[in-house]
Design a protein around this motif. Sequence first.
Motif, short mmCIF file in Angstrom:
data_model
loop_
_atom_site.label_atom_id
_atom_site.label_comp_id
_atom_site.label_asym_id
_atom_site.label_seq_id
_atom_site.Cartn_x
_atom_site.Cartn_y
_atom_site.Cartn_z
N ASN A 3 -33.57 92.40 -8.62
CA ASN A 3 -33.71 90.99 -8.30
C ASN A 3 -33.71 90.82 -6.78
O ASN A 3 -32.75 91.19 -6.10
CB ASN A 3 -32.55 90.22 -8.93
CG ASN A 3 -32.72 88.73 -8.82
OD1 ASN A 3 -33.23 88.22 -7.85
ND2 ASN A 3 -32.26 88.03 -9.85
N ALA A 4 -34.77 90.22 -6.25
CA ALA A 4 -34.92 90.09 -4.80
C ALA A 4 -33.85 89.17 -4.20
O ALA A 4 -33.37 89.42 -3.08
CB ALA A 4 -36.30 89.57 -4.46
N ARG A 7 -30.67 91.18 -4.04
CA ARG A 7 -30.83 92.25 -3.07
C ARG A 7 -30.65 91.72 -1.65
O ARG A 7 -29.95 92.32 -0.84
CB ARG A 7 -32.20 92.91 -3.23
CG ARG A 7 -32.41 94.10 -2.30
CD ARG A 7 -33.76 94.76 -2.47
NE ARG A 7 -34.83 93.79 -2.21
CZ ARG A 7 -35.81 93.49 -3.08
NH1 ARG A 7 -35.85 94.08 -4.24
NH2 ARG A 7 -36.75 92.62 -2.77
N ASP A 8 -31.28 90.58 -1.36
CA ASP A 8 -31.15 89.99 -0.03
C ASP A 8 -29.70 89.55 0.24
O ASP A 8 -29.18 89.74 1.34
CB ASP A 8 -32.08 88.79 0.12
CG ASP A 8 -33.55 89.20 0.09
OD1 ASP A 8 -33.84 90.40 0.31
OD2 ASP A 8 -34.41 88.33 -0.16
N ASP A 11 -27.62 92.57 0.98
CA ASP A 11 -27.88 93.05 2.34
C ASP A 11 -27.13 92.20 3.37
O ASP A 11 -26.55 92.73 4.32
CB ASP A 11 -29.38 93.03 2.65
CG ASP A 11 -30.14 94.15 1.95
OD1 ASP A 11 -29.50 95.15 1.57
OD2 ASP A 11 -31.37 94.01 1.79
#
Length: 107
Positions: A3-4, A7-8, A11
């Motif tokens: 899942n973007a 993930r972001d 990060d």
Amino acid sequence: TGNAVYRDAIDRIKNDVSSGTQLQASMRQQDIFPVMAVQLTAIGEESGNLDEMLTKVAEHYEAVVDDMVDNLTALMEPMIMAVLGVLVGGLIIAMYLPIFQMGQVVG
């Protein structure tokens, strides 16, 4: 993760923690993690048992997902039975209809 959005967020959390921010504070800033997960992370950080608390969070959400999958499966069973009934009924009609039509032509 696949899942973007997560993930972001992970990060950004990684960058925040490496610069000295508490994990729970960074998680709270991201605003995508459940409140219970953030609270248990805070408890784990304060008590020094972060690994145990994160394990409890993971176990809880795994149980929630398992329950949801079980409920979805239970809801789908009647629909699957109805579809199979229609398919089997269609096959039976397709097999016997020509026989009945031949009986009407002969009789």
